[in-house]
Design a protein around this motif. Structure first.
Motif, PDB file in Angstrom:
ATOM      1  N   GLU A  62       0.811  -1.218   0.000  1.00 58.59           N
ATOM      2  CA  GLU A  62       0.000   0.000   0.000  1.00 58.59           C
ATOM      3  C   GLU A  62       0.847   1.272   0.000  1.00 58.59           C
ATOM      4  O   GLU A  62       0.307   2.369  -0.056  1.00 58.59           O
ATOM      5  CB  GLU A  62      -0.947   0.009   1.206  1.00 58.59           C
ATOM      6  N   GLU A 140     -15.468   4.264   1.040  1.00 58.94           N
ATOM      7  CA  GLU A 140     -15.312   2.984   0.356  1.00 58.94           C
ATOM      8  C   GLU A 140     -15.339   3.335  -1.123  1.00 58.94           C
ATOM      9  O   GLU A 140     -16.241   4.040  -1.579  1.00 58.94           O
ATOM     10  CB  GLU A 140     -16.467   2.027   0.660  1.00 58.94           C
ATOM     11  N   VAL A 168      -9.657   5.106   3.778  1.00 58.20           N
ATOM     12  CA  VAL A 168     -10.262   4.479   2.600  1.00 58.20           C
ATOM     13  C   VAL A 168     -10.311   2.968   2.803  1.00 58.20           C
ATOM     14  O   VAL A 168      -9.285   2.332   3.043  1.00 58.20           O
ATOM     15  CB  VAL A 168      -9.470   4.807   1.320  1.00 58.20           C
ATOM     16  N   ASN A 170     -10.232  -0.158   1.117  1.00 56.84           N
ATOM     17  CA  ASN A 170      -9.715  -0.539  -0.205  1.00 56.84           C
ATOM     18  C   ASN A 170      -9.982  -2.007  -0.524  1.00 56.84           C
ATOM     19  O   ASN A 170      -9.345  -2.588  -1.395  1.00 56.84           O
ATOM     20  CB  ASN A 170      -8.202  -0.265  -0.256  1.00 56.84           C
ATOM     21  N   SER A 174      -8.330  -3.610  -3.805  1.00 58.55           N
ATOM     22  CA  SER A 174      -7.076  -4.220  -3.368  1.00 58.55           C
ATOM     23  C   SER A 174      -5.899  -3.386  -3.864  1.00 58.55           C
ATOM     24  O   SER A 174      -6.036  -2.629  -4.838  1.00 58.55           O
ATOM     25  CB  SER A 174      -6.934  -5.675  -3.837  1.00 58.55           C
ATOM     26  N   GLN A 178      -5.335  -0.309  -6.736  1.00 56.19           N
ATOM     27  CA  GLN A 178      -5.470   1.055  -6.218  1.00 56.19           C
ATOM     28  C   GLN A 178      -4.675   1.211  -4.922  1.00 56.19           C
ATOM     29  O   GLN A 178      -4.718   0.332  -4.061  1.00 56.19           O
ATOM     30  CB  GLN A 178      -6.961   1.310  -5.962  1.00 56.19           C
ATOM     31  N   GLN A 179      -3.975   2.334  -4.787  1.00 58.54           N
ATOM     32  CA  GLN A 179      -3.186   2.606  -3.582  1.00 58.54           C
ATOM     33  C   GLN A 179      -3.591   3.976  -3.022  1.00 58.54           C
ATOM     34  O   GLN A 179      -3.005   5.003  -3.358  1.00 58.54           O
ATOM     35  CB  GLN A 179      -1.696   2.565  -3.918  1.00 58.54           C
ATOM     36  N   PRO A 180      -4.581   3.997  -2.156  1.00 54.63           N
ATOM     37  CA  PRO A 180      -5.120   5.269  -1.654  1.00 54.63           C
ATOM     38  C   PRO A 180      -4.110   6.142  -0.923  1.00 54.63           C
ATOM     39  O   PRO A 180      -4.210   7.377  -0.975  1.00 54.63           O
ATOM     40  CB  PRO A 180      -6.245   4.825  -0.705  1.00 54.63           C
ATOM     41  N   VAL A 188      -5.578   3.167   5.270  1.00 55.35           N
ATOM     42  CA  VAL A 188      -6.271   2.213   4.405  1.00 55.35           C
ATOM     43  C   VAL A 188      -6.681   1.026   5.261  1.00 55.35           C
ATOM     44  O   VAL A 188      -5.908   0.567   6.117  1.00 55.35           O
ATOM     45  CB  VAL A 188      -5.366   1.735   3.252  1.00 55.35           C
ATOM     46  N   HIS A 190      -8.597  -2.974   5.073  1.00 54.75           N
ATOM     47  CA  HIS A 190      -8.985  -4.093   4.210  1.00 54.75           C
ATOM     48  C   HIS A 190      -9.711  -5.140   5.028  1.00 54.75           C
ATOM     49  O   HIS A 190      -9.315  -5.438   6.160  1.00 54.75           O
ATOM     50  CB  HIS A 190      -7.752  -4.794   3.621  1.00 54.75           C
ATOM     51  N   SER A 289      -7.300   4.020 -10.663  1.00 56.12           N
ATOM     52  CA  SER A 289      -7.159   2.579 -10.513  1.00 56.12           C
ATOM     53  C   SER A 289      -6.560   1.949 -11.761  1.00 56.12           C
ATOM     54  O   SER A 289      -6.683   2.492 -12.859  1.00 56.12           O
ATOM     55  CB  SER A 289      -8.530   1.935 -10.233  1.00 56.12           C
TER      56      SER A 289
END
Length: 394
Positions: A62, A140, A168, A170, A174, A178-180, A188, A190, A289
């Motif tokens: 990430e 989200e 975020v 994610n 994943s 995407q890397q917020p 982030v 998950h 993304s």
């Protein structure tokens, strides 16, 4: 170095034995050389080598400083919520996961935290919802289940200007897509149960922070509150991550075909998939993304729960179940399953109608999946017509 290569070679070889698979340190405690003198580990709730490998791995994926592994996705969300104090406010996406809605409104609201739900696809609405008490913006993107896309970079700028944290979820994208944190987010989260694990065989949650200081606070909550991820489950997530990029690529390819098929089907009313060019947030999804994900949602022209129930109980390859992101395709009826804790009026206002169906596209051959959808739609049409005829009085 490409991301897939870097990922595979960032998982360490065991220095003690040369094992190419990360060892599972299935131990509760560690022998110390003297009181407080150890080899970096003293008790597995506080730290464990297998879990530490996973935490370092997700932080790297990430682009963050600190990774923290929890016993579930909701435990991960709960840890982030513990950063708040009575009187603080959350601005949260309106199309929110039902479990997060329940946690925010039925647990943290009673402790004096206010939650304001807004359509985060419009950054101006996010800006207008912020008050001096707002401390956290919760996104989200894509959302569950209507797959709305929020502009992470734009909202990150709003958060920074108002001294708010931006978190975020994610899960749906994943880090393969995407890397917020690289777009400006602070945190982030998950549900690693989904794409990161990838095989529907574990429950896990992960948090990654951009800054070490914030990560250390969440590490404290992980240890103090004890919702840790066990060594074996940590190993399962690591094993799943090893094939993440390949799996996600196939999920995306098949989901695009499924979405295009459904869009042309006469029994389908609306299809929700960011990869469709007529999706209202297609351009933003393409910008932030690397792909559009493996989830497709749609509504039927027969807009009622009975029609949706007929469909979800007549698929063959798509298994009716909670969760998503595994190798086997799943189908769910959001209104009565994942979002049943959200009041009906709020649920419908966010787009989760009674006929909305969510598909998690697995790794089966897409031609077989399309055949399954076709036969289920035909059966649904027959059932609906039969029921309607039976309801007509003689």
């Amino acid at each position: 170095m490409q991301a897939t290569t870097q990922l595979i070679h960032s998982i360490p070889v065991d220095p003690l034995t040369g094992a190419i698979s990360v060892p599972i340190y299935q131990t509760s405690t560690f022998v110390q050389d003297a009181p407080g003198v150890n080899k970096g580990y003293d008790y597995s709730r506080t730290n464990n080598p297998t879990r530490a490998t996973l935490e370092n791995l997700i932080a790297q994926l990430e682009g963050g400083q600190v990774g923290i592994a929890f016993s579930s996705g909701l435990a991960a969300i709960d840890a982030v919520a513990k950063l708040l104090r009575p009187g603080d406010e959350i601005v949260a996406v309106d199309d929110i996961y039902g479990g997060a809605y329940r946690l925010f409104t039925q647990v943290y609201q009673q402790f004096g935290v206010t939650i304001n739900f807004v359509d985060t696809t419009d950054p101006e609405k996010v800006f207008n919802a912020i008050t001096p008490n707002t401390k956290l913006i919760w996104l989200e993107t894509p959302t569950n289940p209507t797959l709305k896309i929020s502009d992470i970079e734009a909202i990150a700028q709003i958060a920074k200007a108002n001294r708010c944290l931006l978190c975020v979820d994610n899960t749906f994208a994943s880090p393969a897509l995407q890397q917020p944190l690289l777009l400006g987010a602070d945190i982030v989260v998950h549900s690693a149960t989904k794409y990161l694990g990838g095989h529907s065989d574990l429950i896990a949650g992960l948090v990654v922070t951009k800054e070490k200081e914030l990560g250390d606070k969440l590490k404290f909550y992980q240890n103090a509150c004890g919702a840790i991820l066990a060594p074996f489950d940590s190993w399962l997530v690591i094993r799943g991550i090893e094939t993440l990029h390949l799996r996600v690529q196939q999920h995306c390819r098949s989901a695009q075909e499924v979405a295009e098929f459904l869009q042309q089907h006469p029994a389908v009313d609306k299809v929700y998939y960011p990869g469709l060019k007529d999706h209202p947030n297609h351009a933003i999804a393409k910008k932030q993304s690397k792909g559009f994900g493996g989830i497709v949602s749609f509504t039927l022209k027969q807009d009622n729960a009975a029609a949706a129930t007929a469909f979800v109980t007549n698929t063959q390859l798509f298994k009716l179940a909670e969760s998503l992101g595994g190798i086997k395709s799943l189908v769910s009826h959001s209104a009565s399953m994942t979002h049943k804790t959200i009041p009906a009026e709020k649920r419908r206002a966010a787009g989760v109608t009674d006929s909305l169906i969510r598909l998690s596209i697995g790794l089966e051959d897409v031609s077989d999946l399309l055949q399954d959808l076709q036969q289920a739609l035909e059966k649904t049409n027959t059932i609906v017509k039969t029921t309607a005829n039976e309801a007509v009085p003689c």
